[in-house]
Design an enzyme around this catalytic site. Structure first.
Site, PDB file in Angstrom:
ATOM      1  N   ASP A  22       0.765  -1.418  -0.095  1.00  0.00           N
ATOM      2  CA  ASP A  22      -0.093   0.006  -0.038  1.00  0.00           C
ATOM      3  C   ASP A  22       0.874   1.092   0.179  1.00  0.00           C
ATOM      4  OD1 ASP A  22      -2.231  -1.437  -0.053  1.00  0.00           O
ATOM      5  OD2 ASP A  22      -2.571  -1.585   2.379  1.00  0.00           O
ATOM      6  N   LYS A  23       0.385   2.352  -0.327  1.00  0.00           N
ATOM      7  CA  LYS A  23       0.984   3.591  -0.548  1.00  0.00           C
ATOM      8  C   LYS A  23       1.436   3.953   0.870  1.00  0.00           C
ATOM      9  CE  LYS A  23       0.736   8.285  -2.587  1.00  0.00           C
ATOM     10  NZ  LYS A  23      -0.370   9.094  -3.189  1.00  0.00           N
TER      11      LYS A  23
END
Length: 270
Positions: A107-108
């Protein structure tokens, strides 16, 4: 000048470009549809790096050398190859040796180890749901947790219409723990902790299979060694050819004695 040691059988060369199988390549050669350096090819012919191979008049390129990278992804980098997305992982890595893509994703807001390659075959083998390849994370949450939290995390948490598989979870401090997963559900760790009433404030992946983050600073990458790849090749050698998914055909288990994801948290004094 092409020597015997760096030549490849024509049918093998054609199949390795990804165009077709060796058997189909043989049919193409037998049908007179393959040319080498302008001449119709014959069965058993060998070709080298300087030879021009055409099938039905279209030039073929040799399959590029396989590339395998380990990258310490910073927070804020998006695991996509889409050039339209600012901060995409390809832009961040700046690898100049050809096209690469990530194996899976982080995930970012997460950081840590992610592997990149140009080898689509190994991506499928590593990511298939039934192959149980380990991924290790270090996680910090927003409040201290008790042993019941660790027990729930390790025994399975109901998320995304299923129950997570049992996993190894160990406390590393009052608010942090390590966890080893063999699943790859969307935002799995964040969803698991949220179900139990906690929020992740830091998530870092430190290992994928036999590859660790050791020695890589944030934003750095390195090529995997031949020894590391030999271990990975052995681990994926018996990779299942179909996704007999761990979630397919499995009924969600009841969440006895667990909080509803919408229930309020009971915070402890820090």
């Amino acid at each position: 000048m092409t020597t015997e040691t760096n030549t490849t059988r024509l049918n093998k060369f054609i199949s390795e470009t990804g165009m077709c199988s060796r058997r189909e390549a043989d049919r193409l050669i037998e049908g007179g549809l393959v040319q080498v350096n302008g001449a119709v090819a014959v069965m058993g012919l060998k070709v080298g790096p300087g030879d021009e191979v055409k099938v039905r008049g279209k030039s073929l390129r040799a399959k590029p050398k396989a590339v395998y990278l380990a990258y310490n992804k910073p927070v804020g980098i998006t695991c996509t190859t889409d050039p339209k997305i600012h901060g995409n992982i390809v832009e961040a890595v700046k690898y100049r040796g050809g096209r690469i893509f990530p194996i899976g994703r982080l995930d970012k807001p997460s950081e840590g180890l992610i592997l990149l390659t140009n080898d689509g075959d190994i991506v499928n083998k590593i990511l298939r749901a039934g192959n149980a390849h380990e991924k290790e994370y270090r996680v910090t949450v927003d409040q201290p947790f008790d042993d019941a939290f660790l027990q729930h995390m390790s025994s399975g948490v109901p998320i995304l219409d299923t129950v997570t598989q049992p996993c190894t979870v160990q406390r590393t401090s009052a608010k942090s723990f390590s966890i080893v997963l063999t699943q790859g559900l969307n935002r799995q760790i964040r969803r698991m902790t949220e179900y139990l009433g906690y929020n992740v404030v830091k998530l870092k992946r430190v290992r994928v299979m036999n590859i660790s983050l050791d020695g890589l600073k944030t934003g750095q990458w390195r090529e995997l060694s031949s020894q590391e790849m030999a271990v990975i090749d052995a681990m994926v050698a018996s990779s299942s050819k179909t996704e007999e998914a761990s979630t397919q055909g499995r009924k969600p288990q009841p969440a006895v004695g667990r909080r509803s994801p919408r229930s309020p948290r009971k915070r402890r004094a820090s």
